[in-house]
Motif scaffolding. Sequence first.
Motif, mmCIF file in Angstrom:
data_model
loop_
_atom_site.group_PDB
_atom_site.id
_atom_site.type_symbol
_atom_site.label_atom_id
_atom_site.label_comp_id
_atom_site.label_asym_id
_atom_site.label_seq_id
_atom_site.Cartn_x
_atom_site.Cartn_y
_atom_site.Cartn_z
ATOM 1 N N ILE A 36 -20.496 7.644 30.514
ATOM 2 C CA ILE A 36 -20.324 6.344 31.160
ATOM 3 C C ILE A 36 -20.143 5.289 30.078
ATOM 4 C CG2 ILE A 36 -21.650 6.940 33.235
ATOM 5 C CD1 ILE A 36 -24.038 5.457 31.980
ATOM 6 N N PHE A 37 -19.712 4.093 30.474
ATOM 7 C CA PHE A 37 -19.582 3.019 29.490
ATOM 8 C C PHE A 37 -19.687 1.664 30.174
ATOM 9 C CE2 PHE A 37 -15.272 3.713 30.987
ATOM 10 C CZ PHE A 37 -14.678 2.464 30.974
ATOM 11 N N GLU A 38 -19.745 0.618 29.364
ATOM 12 C CA GLU A 38 -19.738 -0.763 29.834
ATOM 13 C C GLU A 38 -18.809 -1.576 28.952
ATOM 14 O OE1 GLU A 38 -20.754 -2.785 32.210
ATOM 15 O OE2 GLU A 38 -21.532 -1.118 33.388
ATOM 16 N N GLY A 39 -18.507 -2.789 29.387
ATOM 17 C CA GLY A 39 -17.682 -3.693 28.599
ATOM 18 C C GLY A 39 -18.165 -5.115 28.789
ATOM 19 N N MET A 40 -18.333 -5.827 27.697
ATOM 20 C CA MET A 40 -18.801 -7.205 27.750
ATOM 21 C C MET A 40 -18.358 -7.918 26.474
ATOM 22 S SD MET A 40 -22.528 -5.624 27.558
ATOM 23 C CE MET A 40 -23.380 -7.010 28.234
ATOM 24 N N LYS A 41 -18.656 -9.205 26.367
ATOM 25 C CA LYS A 41 -18.204 -9.970 25.218
ATOM 26 C C LYS A 41 -19.334 -10.810 24.638
ATOM 27 C CE LYS A 41 -13.335 -10.512 26.593
ATOM 28 N NZ LYS A 41 -12.295 -11.501 26.990
ATOM 29 N N ALA A 42 -19.224 -11.074 23.343
ATOM 30 C CA ALA A 42 -20.088 -12.032 22.658
ATOM 31 C C ALA A 42 -19.235 -13.243 22.301
ATOM 32 C CB ALA A 42 -20.706 -11.413 21.403
ATOM 33 N N TYR A 43 -19.766 -14.432 22.573
ATOM 34 C CA TYR A 43 -19.028 -15.678 22.383
ATOM 35 C C TYR A 43 -19.751 -16.565 21.370
ATOM 36 C CZ TYR A 43 -17.569 -14.105 27.044
ATOM 37 O OH TYR A 43 -17.138 -13.361 28.103
ATOM 38 N N ARG A 44 -18.986 -17.113 20.418
ATOM 39 C CA ARG A 44 -19.573 -18.066 19.482
ATOM 40 C C ARG A 44 -19.423 -19.469 20.053
ATOM 41 N NH1 ARG A 44 -21.346 -17.408 14.525
ATOM 42 N NH2 ARG A 44 -20.147 -15.513 14.084
ATOM 43 N N HIS A 45 -20.533 -20.194 20.091
ATOM 44 C CA HIS A 45 -20.513 -21.566 20.579
ATOM 45 C C HIS A 45 -20.290 -22.533 19.416
ATOM 46 C CE1 HIS A 45 -22.785 -20.683 24.617
ATOM 47 N NE2 HIS A 45 -21.710 -19.932 24.443
ATOM 48 N N ASP A 46 -20.095 -23.797 19.736
ATOM 49 C CA ASP A 46 -19.745 -24.788 18.721
ATOM 50 C C ASP A 46 -20.803 -24.935 17.637
ATOM 51 O OD1 ASP A 46 -17.298 -25.396 19.843
ATOM 52 O OD2 ASP A 46 -18.070 -27.038 21.067
ATOM 53 N N ASP A 47 -22.080 -24.660 17.982
ATOM 54 C CA ASP A 47 -23.142 -24.798 16.980
ATOM 55 C C ASP A 47 -23.315 -23.560 16.109
ATOM 56 O OD1 ASP A 47 -24.251 -23.024 18.748
ATOM 57 O OD2 ASP A 47 -26.057 -24.195 19.180
ATOM 58 N N GLY A 48 -22.429 -22.555 16.304
ATOM 59 C CA GLY A 48 -22.479 -21.350 15.499
ATOM 60 C C GLY A 48 -23.288 -20.225 16.114
ATOM 61 N N SER A 49 -24.055 -20.506 17.145
ATOM 62 C CA SER A 49 -24.846 -19.467 17.807
ATOM 63 C C SER A 49 -23.926 -18.518 18.574
ATOM 64 C CB SER A 49 -25.869 -20.089 18.754
ATOM 65 O OG SER A 49 -25.216 -20.862 19.761
ATOM 66 N N VAL A 50 -24.444 -17.316 18.878
ATOM 67 C CA VAL A 50 -23.651 -16.286 19.548
ATOM 68 C C VAL A 50 -24.369 -15.865 20.833
ATOM 69 C CG1 VAL A 50 -22.625 -13.990 19.356
ATOM 70 C CG2 VAL A 50 -22.749 -15.474 17.337
ATOM 71 N N TRP A 51 -23.623 -15.824 21.926
ATOM 72 C CA TRP A 51 -24.186 -15.561 23.242
ATOM 73 C C TRP A 51 -23.377 -14.485 23.958
ATOM 74 C CZ3 TRP A 51 -28.220 -18.925 25.098
ATOM 75 C CH2 TRP A 51 -28.512 -19.981 24.228
ATOM 76 N N THR A 52 -23.997 -13.858 24.933
ATOM 77 C CA THR A 52 -23.261 -12.969 25.822
ATOM 78 C C THR A 52 -23.543 -13.361 27.263
ATOM 79 O OG1 THR A 52 -22.662 -10.657 26.254
ATOM 80 C CG2 THR A 52 -25.007 -11.141 26.017
ATOM 81 N N PHE A 53 -22.756 -12.807 28.181
ATOM 82 C CA PHE A 53 -22.729 -13.271 29.567
ATOM 83 C C PHE A 53 -23.315 -12.230 30.513
ATOM 84 C CE2 PHE A 53 -20.322 -13.872 33.605
ATOM 85 C CZ PHE A 53 -20.672 -15.182 33.878
ATOM 86 N N ARG A 54 -24.438 -12.549 31.117
ATOM 87 C CA ARG A 54 -25.084 -11.733 32.139
ATOM 88 C C ARG A 54 -25.291 -10.268 31.705
ATOM 89 N NH1 ARG A 54 -23.009 -13.063 38.112
ATOM 90 N NH2 ARG A 54 -25.218 -12.663 38.502
ATOM 91 N N PRO A 55 -25.852 -10.035 30.521
ATOM 92 C CA PRO A 55 -25.986 -8.650 30.051
ATOM 93 C C PRO A 55 -26.903 -7.810 30.930
ATOM 94 C CG PRO A 55 -27.293 -10.130 28.693
ATOM 95 C CD PRO A 55 -26.435 -11.003 29.573
#
Length: 364
Positions: free
Chosen positions: A73-92
């Motif tokens: 099985i697998f999943e797919g998602m993204k990590a996003y860099r915000h303007d302050d340099g921090s890195v976030w992901t969406f509904r993991p």
Amino acid sequence: MSLTFTVNHRPDPVDETRRAEILANPGFGTYFTDHMAVITWTKGQGWHDANVVPYGPIQLMPSAAVLHYGQEIFEGMKAYRHDDGSVWTFRPERNAERFVRSARRLALPELPVEDFVASLKALVEVDQAWVPSAEGEEASLYLRPFMYASEAFLGVRPAHEITYCVIASPAGAYFSGGLKPVTLWLTEEYSRAGAGGTGAAKCGGNYAASLAAQLEGEANGCDQVVFLDSSTHTYIEELGGMNVFFITKDGRIVTPELTGSILEGVTRDSILQLATEMGLKPEERRVPIQEWKGGVASGEIEEIFACGTAAVITPIGELRWAGGSVPSTAGESGGPVTNAIRERLLDIQYGRVEDTHGWLTRLV
């Protein structure tokens, strides 16, 4: 008790200059970061040996169960860099919960949600330099968690040894140069999944089963394929890897209901919530293909789009099948409602607006 990851750094990481060249034009799924997260499961011991290790070839015996019985099985998602340099992901957590459901359907061990999320954090912490700048247009770091039967054994039973991995790949904007509606082929020969099958699980077999239809669509000048239900060939299910939505002139947003043969998309669920807040009335129900054909002709259906992790939201143009077609409602770059929902979703993911839903999780 949650797992703790040990980090084994790659001795020869990609140098900064080469990494910058890759991030300037990463494409999708072509380049990979320096490391990967790995966890082992064995019958009796459970999950153990959580590590971040150099990205590289996986050693498998020719008798590994995944090669013969497709237990993966697998999943797919993204990590996003915000303007302050921090890195976030969406509904993991939603991806983690779906990963558990997929594992259950494929008779694989269930990885706890907290360990799934921890594996993302462990990898991105080490490879955070690979997350594209917030200045890039819709650039992100694509994350691919996956699990497979690594036991060397020929026998039709659930494997006693399983390997879980997370790899990461920098990704540019899916639509370089702006949104472009896709042309779809309605396959009347192939089905993606059937009742009681694995359609609701995110496993490689579902995607392999869609490829013959994809070739059929390409032979007819189309970008993607629409699948109907396997029993009556009457109701719309999904594309090979995306859910479908219809916007009606009376303010409804309609999408096929989850019947057990349709993948429950995280983006799909998010769109239903955002659309309600934007004043649309959501409808999840069985949608006959004739409703698509007749609705565009009558003007009842004003916009059609598909959604998924990679493209977020994709405007749908013309629908073709053997002997007929339905014209596009998307114009050159999608309709106003489609684009408004897409922009709202991207604004949340990239931190441009307040996350009032609590959908974002900080990775670094």
